[in-house]
Write an enzyme that holds these catalytic residues in place. Structure first.
Site, PDB file in Angstrom:
ATOM      1  N   ARG A  52       0.803  -1.227   0.000  1.00 42.01           N
ATOM      2  CA  ARG A  52       0.000   0.000   0.000  1.00 42.01           C
ATOM      3  C   ARG A  52       0.833   1.274   0.000  1.00 42.01           C
ATOM      4  O   ARG A  52       0.583   2.194  -0.754  1.00 42.01           O
ATOM      5  CB  ARG A  52      -0.889   0.027   1.246  1.00 42.01           C
ATOM      6  CG  ARG A  52      -2.138  -0.798   1.063  1.00 42.01           C
ATOM      7  CD  ARG A  52      -2.876  -0.899   2.382  1.00 42.01           C
ATOM      8  NE  ARG A  52      -3.979  -1.827   2.216  1.00 42.01           N
ATOM      9  CZ  ARG A  52      -5.183  -1.465   1.799  1.00 42.01           C
ATOM     10  NH1 ARG A  52      -5.443  -0.215   1.526  1.00 42.01           N
ATOM     11  NH2 ARG A  52      -6.141  -2.368   1.649  1.00 42.01           N
ATOM     12  N   LYS A 165      -0.678 -19.720   2.200  1.00 37.96           N
ATOM     13  CA  LYS A 165      -1.684 -20.223   3.120  1.00 37.96           C
ATOM     14  C   LYS A 165      -2.147 -19.099   4.045  1.00 37.96           C
ATOM     15  O   LYS A 165      -1.428 -18.115   4.145  1.00 37.96           O
ATOM     16  CB  LYS A 165      -1.126 -21.396   3.905  1.00 37.96           C
ATOM     17  CG  LYS A 165       0.011 -20.988   4.842  1.00 37.96           C
ATOM     18  CD  LYS A 165       0.426 -22.124   5.683  1.00 37.96           C
ATOM     19  CE  LYS A 165      -0.425 -22.246   6.913  1.00 37.96           C
ATOM     20  NZ  LYS A 165       0.110 -21.569   8.102  1.00 37.96           N
ATOM     21  N   ASP A 194       2.482 -24.784   0.108  1.00 40.08           N
ATOM     22  CA  ASP A 194       2.639 -25.300   1.464  1.00 40.08           C
ATOM     23  C   ASP A 194       4.139 -25.464   1.591  1.00 40.08           C
ATOM     24  O   ASP A 194       4.722 -26.376   0.996  1.00 40.08           O
ATOM     25  CB  ASP A 194       1.943 -26.658   1.626  1.00 40.08           C
ATOM     26  CG  ASP A 194       2.093 -27.191   3.044  1.00 40.08           C
ATOM     27  OD1 ASP A 194       3.186 -27.035   3.623  1.00 40.08           O
ATOM     28  OD2 ASP A 194       1.121 -27.744   3.577  1.00 40.08           O
ATOM     29  N   HIS A 195       4.774 -24.570   2.335  1.00 43.23           N
ATOM     30  CA  HIS A 195       6.235 -24.543   2.254  1.00 43.23           C
ATOM     31  C   HIS A 195       6.894 -25.821   2.763  1.00 43.23           C
ATOM     32  O   HIS A 195       8.040 -26.094   2.449  1.00 43.23           O
ATOM     33  CB  HIS A 195       6.808 -23.282   2.923  1.00 43.23           C
ATOM     34  CG  HIS A 195       6.865 -23.339   4.413  1.00 43.23           C
ATOM     35  ND1 HIS A 195       5.775 -23.110   5.202  1.00 43.23           N
ATOM     36  CD2 HIS A 195       7.883 -23.589   5.256  1.00 43.23           C
ATOM     37  CE1 HIS A 195       6.124 -23.231   6.468  1.00 43.23           C
ATOM     38  NE2 HIS A 195       7.402 -23.514   6.532  1.00 43.23           N
ATOM     39  N   LYS A 199      10.646 -28.398   1.549  1.00 40.42           N
ATOM     40  CA  LYS A 199      11.773 -28.835   2.384  1.00 40.42           C
ATOM     41  C   LYS A 199      12.391 -30.098   1.788  1.00 40.42           C
ATOM     42  O   LYS A 199      11.677 -31.025   1.418  1.00 40.42           O
ATOM     43  CB  LYS A 199      11.295 -29.102   3.819  1.00 40.42           C
ATOM     44  CG  LYS A 199      10.851 -27.836   4.561  1.00 40.42           C
ATOM     45  CD  LYS A 199      10.430 -28.166   5.990  1.00 40.42           C
ATOM     46  CE  LYS A 199       9.731 -26.991   6.651  1.00 40.42           C
ATOM     47  NZ  LYS A 199      10.600 -26.054   7.332  1.00 40.42           N
ATOM     48  N   GLU A 233       7.224 -26.826  17.873  1.00 40.52           N
ATOM     49  CA  GLU A 233       7.933 -25.542  17.765  1.00 40.52           C
ATOM     50  C   GLU A 233       8.253 -25.036  19.158  1.00 40.52           C
ATOM     51  O   GLU A 233       7.440 -25.168  20.074  1.00 40.52           O
ATOM     52  CB  GLU A 233       7.058 -24.520  17.045  1.00 40.52           C
ATOM     53  CG  GLU A 233       6.845 -24.833  15.592  1.00 40.52           C
ATOM     54  CD  GLU A 233       6.095 -23.711  14.914  1.00 40.52           C
ATOM     55  OE1 GLU A 233       6.749 -22.855  14.316  1.00 40.52           O
ATOM     56  OE2 GLU A 233       4.858 -23.683  15.011  1.00 40.52           O
ATOM     57  N   ASP A 252      -3.753 -23.767  11.568  1.00 38.96           N
ATOM     58  CA  ASP A 252      -2.468 -23.195  11.174  1.00 38.96           C
ATOM     59  C   ASP A 252      -1.478 -24.269  10.721  1.00 38.96           C
ATOM     60  O   ASP A 252      -0.690 -24.037   9.806  1.00 38.96           O
ATOM     61  CB  ASP A 252      -1.880 -22.405  12.361  1.00 38.96           C
ATOM     62  CG  ASP A 252      -0.580 -21.709  12.011  1.00 38.96           C
ATOM     63  OD1 ASP A 252      -0.550 -21.019  10.973  1.00 38.96           O
ATOM     64  OD2 ASP A 252       0.404 -21.846  12.759  1.00 38.96           O
ATOM     65  N   HIS A 257       0.370 -28.441   6.795  1.00 38.17           N
ATOM     66  CA  HIS A 257       1.680 -29.088   6.881  1.00 38.17           C
ATOM     67  C   HIS A 257       1.590 -30.556   7.342  1.00 38.17           C
ATOM     68  O   HIS A 257       2.176 -31.447   6.740  1.00 38.17           O
ATOM     69  CB  HIS A 257       2.598 -28.320   7.834  1.00 38.17           C
ATOM     70  CG  HIS A 257       2.729 -26.864   7.514  1.00 38.17           C
ATOM     71  ND1 HIS A 257       2.761 -26.384   6.222  1.00 38.17           N
ATOM     72  CD2 HIS A 257       2.830 -25.764   8.308  1.00 38.17           C
ATOM     73  CE1 HIS A 257       2.887 -25.060   6.246  1.00 38.17           C
ATOM     74  NE2 HIS A 257       2.921 -24.666   7.501  1.00 38.17           N
ATOM     75  N   LYS A 357       3.023 -24.852  19.908  1.00 37.79           N
ATOM     76  CA  LYS A 357       3.965 -23.740  20.094  1.00 37.79           C
ATOM     77  C   LYS A 357       4.498 -23.787  21.525  1.00 37.79           C
ATOM     78  O   LYS A 357       3.837 -24.351  22.414  1.00 37.79           O
ATOM     79  CB  LYS A 357       3.239 -22.403  19.919  1.00 37.79           C
ATOM     80  CG  LYS A 357       2.562 -22.242  18.581  1.00 37.79           C
ATOM     81  CD  LYS A 357       3.439 -21.510  17.618  1.00 37.79           C
ATOM     82  CE  LYS A 357       2.712 -21.224  16.326  1.00 37.79           C
ATOM     83  NZ  LYS A 357       3.604 -21.153  15.177  1.00 37.79           N
TER      84      LYS A 357
HETATM   85  C1  BG6 Z   1       3.666 -21.608   9.153  1.00 40.09           C
HETATM   86  C2  BG6 Z   1       2.772 -21.363  10.334  1.00 40.09           C
HETATM   87  O1  BG6 Z   1       2.925 -22.073   8.069  1.00 40.09           O
HETATM   88  O2  BG6 Z   1       4.654 -22.556   9.484  1.00 40.09           O
HETATM   89  C3  BG6 Z   1       3.589 -20.900  11.525  1.00 40.09           C
HETATM   90  O3  BG6 Z   1       1.805 -20.383  10.014  1.00 40.09           O
HETATM   91  C4  BG6 Z   1       4.722 -21.856  11.789  1.00 40.09           C
HETATM   92  O4  BG6 Z   1       2.773 -20.777  12.683  1.00 40.09           O
HETATM   93  C5  BG6 Z   1       5.520 -22.147  10.528  1.00 40.09           C
HETATM   94  O5  BG6 Z   1       5.570 -21.279  12.771  1.00 40.09           O
HETATM   95  C6  BG6 Z   1       6.532 -23.257  10.761  1.00 40.09           C
HETATM   96  O6  BG6 Z   1       7.375 -23.360   9.655  1.00 40.09           O
HETATM   97  P1  BG6 Z   1       8.838 -23.974   9.797  1.00 40.09           P
HETATM   98  O7  BG6 Z   1       9.361 -24.017   8.398  1.00 40.09           O
HETATM   99  O8  BG6 Z   1       9.615 -23.032  10.680  1.00 40.09           O
HETATM  100  O9  BG6 Z   1       8.684 -25.309  10.423  1.00 40.09           O
END
Ligand code: BG6
Length: 525
Positions: A52, A165, A194-195, A199, A233, A252, A257, A357
């Site tokens: 923005r 996402k 979806d990252h 990996k 995490e 989340d 994931h 978390k």
């Molecule tokens: C994200 C979540 O998609 O993945 C986060 O929204 C999370 O809450 C993160 O911390 C974890 O990713 P990674 O690659 O650090 O395991």
């Protein structure tokens, strides 16, 4: 999914929406810088950030340089020419949100290459939606209206859209978003990210399973007692509470994931590694998930929320006190569940999933726990020479996703001496030792794949919908049964003890075994 070098000679413009956000600075631009440094990007690529507020190209480049210096996997050397050259590919266009913004965007994008007489082909466009989810559809719709999306069969130039996402917040909203998107884009132009799929260790699940012949015959209900998937995490929610409080661990992490890790672990071998073949097999698993009844949700799911405490000497506020969390919030920061995949391969085999978390450590792993030998012929050493009856420790295969990426296989060996006692031993492979390098960042691979048009590692519409269907049933039951507890747990622990009981009821335990301090031995059973 076989390429490694860029094939495109035509110019490409990557437009990042949400360029002022954390994702762009911490992940996307550093990933693009590493790709550039490794000469993996197409030769004619420009990267345009949009957000923005007004910002000059210079100021944007400076911010991104700071991002690269702080977060890039490969740090720039002092005075390095590649960094300068990379930064010169970056541009910034403000989209303050008024009428005609997108027409202006179009003009500006068109003018980027017009100045370069050497470029004769029109540029293809990759739009990356790194924005909050409410903005996904407005952006796509505006791109469509401004004529910024080419037809999927345009031979001259392509358009692709990467969508971050969360894709929807339940089945209905995901369906609605899909329907709207498909009025403007063909599914082949949509890259839902979806990252986790980017990996290396996640891709290795398929390589390990289908590139070797000795594991697959044992990968089924006859030999597997149960499967565990942990994505723990250590970080608390922190600054992301505004988003997180409306999502929770199930939306989340599990819906995307963990479901993807599950799909890759449980899927049938695909006929090839083409995108369709791989995604067809994954979606079959997601569709075979047993949808839980409200009674099953009460029995097979455990929710938790962290209280105030300390991690590594640092105070952690209770989730309830994190800035941005609603008073009396019932959002779960931890979830554990037991589920079943109703197909021939997995019928009756429980899959235990957990994520949270502010836990004891950052750890993502998949454990395949095998059945015990039918007869206990030997005594077994549990721990440090302590022999306990003739209970046999099952074989177990651990796929470590992060950190210390690697694979471990546990088996029993005879302890030297006059008695026949078995000692559990692990055979271990560690990525960093074998390949002598850190694996690439997930975003490096995924951005490159989108540029090259390979959607194998992206999520298809039917996958998103199937996993929402499973998750929705749990959310609905939680909402209906208000007396279902949300267990408090201390930061730095492994989560609520109720999650241990979920396992203990079945005579099993979570891996790793040191769930609670001073208790390093696996429990019996
Ligand atoms: C994200 C979540 O998609 O993945 C986060 O929204 C999370 O809450 C993160 O911390 C974890 O990713 P990674 O690659 O650090 O395991």
């Amino acid at each position: 999914m076989t390429h490694t070098t860029p094939k495109h000679v035509q110019p490409i413009t990557l437009v990042i929406f949400g360029a002022s956000g954390d994702l762009t600075r911490r992940k996307l631009i550093p990933a693009l810088y590493v790709l550039y440094k490794q000469k993996l990007l197409p030769p004619a690529l420009k990267i345009v950030g949009t957000a923005r507020r007004p910002l000059s190209d210079e100021a944007f480049r400076q911010q991104m340089e700071e991002g690269i210096r702080a977060f890039s996997r490969i740090k720039p050397q002092p005075g390095e020419p590649e960094l300068k050259a990379f930064l010169s590919l970056l541009y910034y266009i403000a989209l303050p949100g008024g009428e005609g913004d997108y027409r202006q965007l179009r003009e500006k994008l068109d003018s980027l290459y017009a100045a370069e007489a050497s470029e004769t082909l029109p540029d293809s466009r990759l739009y990356y939606l790194a924005t909050p989810p409410e903005a996904f559809w407005p952006i796509i719709s505006n791109l469509g209206k401004a004529g910024l999306i080419t037809p999927v069969d345009d031979p001259q130039r392509w358009t692709r859209v990467i969508i971050e996402k969360p894709f929807g917040r339940d089945l209905q909203s995901a369906r609605e978003l899909n329907q709207k998107i498909h009025t403007v884009l063909d599914e082949r132009q949509v890259f839902r990210i979806d990252h986790y799929l980017g990996k290396e260790t996640v891709q290795n699940i398929m390589a390990f399973r289908f590139g070797n012949s000795i594991f697959e015959p044992l990968w089924n209900r006859r030999y597997v007692d149960h499967v565990q998937i942990t994505v723990a995490e250590k970080v608390p929610v922190g600054r992301r509470a505004g988003y997180y409080d409306k999502a929770g661990a199930l939306r989340d992490m599990v819906q995307n994931h963990l479901m993807q890790l599950l799909a890759l672990t449980a899927m049938e071998p695909p006929a090839s590694f083409q995108d369709k073949a791989v995604r067809d097999e994954k979606v079959k698993v997601l569709k075979a998930l047993q949808i839980m009844t409200p009674e099953q949700v009460a029995k097979f799911t455990v929710r938790g929320q962290y209280t105030a405490g300390v991690i590594d000497g640092q105070p952690v506020p209770a989730y309830q006190d994190e800035p941005g969390v609603a008073k009396g919030s019932r959002t779960e920061t931890y979830v554990a569940l037991k589920l079943f995949v109703d197909n021939w391969r997995w019928s009756g085999v429980p899959f235990y999933l957990r994520t949270g978390k502010a836990l004891k450590m950052r750890l993502s792993e998949i454990n395949i726990v095998y059945t015990r030998p039918p007869l206990a012929l030997f005594k077994h050493e549990w721990h440090h020479g302590h022999v306990e009856g003739d209970q046999i420790l099952p074989n177990r295969l651990t796929l470590r996703i992060q950190p210390d990426e690697g694979i471990r296989l546990r088996f029993g060996l005879k302890v030297p001496g006059p008695e026949m006692i078995l000692h559990p031993q692990e055979m271990e492979f560690c990525y960093s030792k074998v390949f002598n390098a850190e694996p690439p960042e997930a975003y490096e691979r995924l951005i490159l794949d989108a540029i090259l048009g390979d959607s194998t590692l992206f999520i298809r519409q039917d996958e998103v919908e199937a996993s929402w269907e499973f998750v929705d049933a749990i959310i609905a039951a939680w909402q209906e049964q208000l007396d279902l507890p949300i267990h408090p747990y201390a930061p730095g622990s492994w989560g609520p003890e109720a999650a241990d009981r979920l396992m203990e009821r079945d005579g099993r335990h979570w891996i790793p075994e040191d769930q609670h301090s001073g208790q390093n031995e696996p429990r019996k059973g």
